[in-house]
Design an enzyme around this catalytic site. Structure first.
Site, mmCIF file in Angstrom:
data_model
loop_
_atom_site.group_PDB
_atom_site.id
_atom_site.type_symbol
_atom_site.label_atom_id
_atom_site.label_comp_id
_atom_site.label_asym_id
_atom_site.label_seq_id
_atom_site.Cartn_x
_atom_site.Cartn_y
_atom_site.Cartn_z
ATOM 1 N N ASP A 137 2.087 10.179 41.654
ATOM 2 C CA ASP A 137 2.922 10.615 40.550
ATOM 3 C C ASP A 137 4.363 10.245 40.909
ATOM 4 O O ASP A 137 4.641 9.921 42.070
ATOM 5 C CB ASP A 137 2.778 12.135 40.368
ATOM 6 C CG ASP A 137 3.692 12.677 39.286
ATOM 7 O OD1 ASP A 137 3.774 12.060 38.215
ATOM 8 O OD2 ASP A 137 4.337 13.716 39.531
ATOM 9 N N ASP A 165 2.208 16.798 42.113
ATOM 10 C CA ASP A 165 2.775 18.124 42.354
ATOM 11 C C ASP A 165 2.808 19.018 41.131
ATOM 12 O O ASP A 165 3.129 20.196 41.233
ATOM 13 C CB ASP A 165 4.214 17.981 42.883
ATOM 14 C CG ASP A 165 5.180 17.536 41.794
ATOM 15 O OD1 ASP A 165 4.812 16.610 41.036
ATOM 16 O OD2 ASP A 165 6.270 18.109 41.705
#
Length: 381
Positions: free
Chosen positions: A49, A254
């Site tokens: 990400d 996250d």
């Protein structure tokens, strides 16, 4: 082999896994069980990400451009009242900046937001003081059939070229302003990607951010394959697509948006500073939120399984030699035989040696390339 040395075989894997997970915890890598450790040593593709993973995860508003005549404080009052209801890091950055604009007030009170709606991967909308406020990326504005003026397009392009995120603000269905938000790269992101490449691991970035910013960040860290403007389900689909082509995939993320992909991946790796949902969904948690620990997790799992193979080879070789001797194969020619007490001691030694071999994992050291990062002045925490 199973009949001859069940004790050694029964100890070979669990002791190595137990020591490996313990060593991982001491290195700031929380490995949730043997299955995660086993899958990690096979990983040959990692999906990252962007926000909070490759970047620091503490975005800040660096520029505000008003496209309509409006008082800046009034502008930020409306968007802060809208973003107060969102948990996204970019929303928090906007609210924090709005507080600075209203620095005359210690704890400013924002107007009430009505009909608030969070559109995952795009932005938010609400009604503030009877005015329709829409805040989000370019796709959201276009989906709402709101025209973006030419100077707004130019401003967005300039923002994206600087690896910043451009957020558009529409008030009463007119693009009123553009916010440029910067989230700096983690200082050692490029080196980590380079080391992973040397370990024969493919790196891909999948983000919900726009293509311009995503490509700029990817170029900066050295990632060739990029998927931008991806919804949470698209991240999970990308994981499955890579798995179908034969890759063993790890996902590093996250946020809540990363959770479907973390579950779908062979190994889900969560940043310790991320959301509780992401941490719960992951197989491995990087407690120090350090990208270097991705390398540590993979390298440790490879070392652990090398030790397991060594245990098997040792147990097999030991018993291939020991059992015929105990059975008396040498007695006719040499008169040498193994007394029962010696055979019992040898059997115990087989198990003890496997355990000791596993315990040597406690001497694990991170790859030399990671230590070199520290030598070159990059502090690893």
């Amino acid at each position: 082999m199973v009949i001859a040395c069940p004790c050694a075989l029964g100890l070979a894997t669990p002791t190595a896994v137990m020591v490996g997970t313990g060593v991982g915890a001491s290195q700031g890598v929380l490995i949730k069980g043997g299955q995660a450790l086993e899958s990690a040593h096979k990983v040959n593709c990692i999906i990252f990400d962007k926000t909070g993973t490759l970047t620091i995860g503490k975005p800040v508003v660096v520029k505000t451009t008003l496209l309509k005549s409006m008082v800046l404080q009034d502008f930020y009052e409306l968007i802060a009242a809208t973003e107060m209801n969102s948990e996204h890091p970019l929303a928090k950055a906007i609210v924090e900046y709005a507080k600075k604009i209203r620095e005359d007030e210690e704890d400013p009170v924002w107007p009430e937001a009505r009909a608030f709606e969070s559109i995952t991967g795009y932005g938010v909308k609400a009604t503030i003081k009877n005015r329709e406020i829409i805040i989000g990326n370019k796709s959201l504005i276009l989906d709402q059939n709101i025209a973006i003026p030419v100077d707004g397009e130019l401003m967005l392009a300039e923002t994206e070229a600087m690896a910043q995120t451009g957020i558009l603000v529409s008030i009463d269905r007119e693009v009123t302003g553009i916010l440029a938000i910067s989230d700096p790269l983690k200082p050692n992101a490029r080196e980590v990607i380079s080391i992973l490449k040397s370990m024969k691991v493919r790196n891909i970035m999948v983000t919900g951010d726009n293509w311009g910013t995503a490509n700029s960040i990817a170029k900066e860290v050295g990632i060739e394959t990029v998927v931008a403007e991806a919804k949470p389900e698209m991240k999970a689909e990308k994981v499955k697509e890579l798995q179908a082509t034969g890759f063993t995939v790890a996902m590093v993320g996250d946020g809540v948006n990363d959770s479907p992909a973390l579950v779908a991946a062979d190994v889900g790796i969560a940043i310790g500073a991320g959301t509780d949902i992401a941490i719960e969904a992951a197989d491995i948690v990087l407690m120090r939120s350090s990208l270097e620990d991705v390398i540590t997790a993979i390298d440790l799992s490879r070392k652990t399984f090398s030790r397991i193979r060594l245990n098997y080879i040792w147990a097999l070789g030991y018993n291939i030699i020991g059992i015929p001797v105990a059975a008396g194969v040498l007695f006719p020619g040499t008169g040498l035989r193994l007394p029962p007490w010696a055979a019992g001691a040898a059997m115990a030694a087989s198990s003890v040696s496997v355990v000791l071999c596993s315990l040597l994992l406690k001497n694990y050291r991170r790859p030399e390339k990671l230590e070199n990062l520290n030598i070159h002045g990059i502090k690893i925490e």
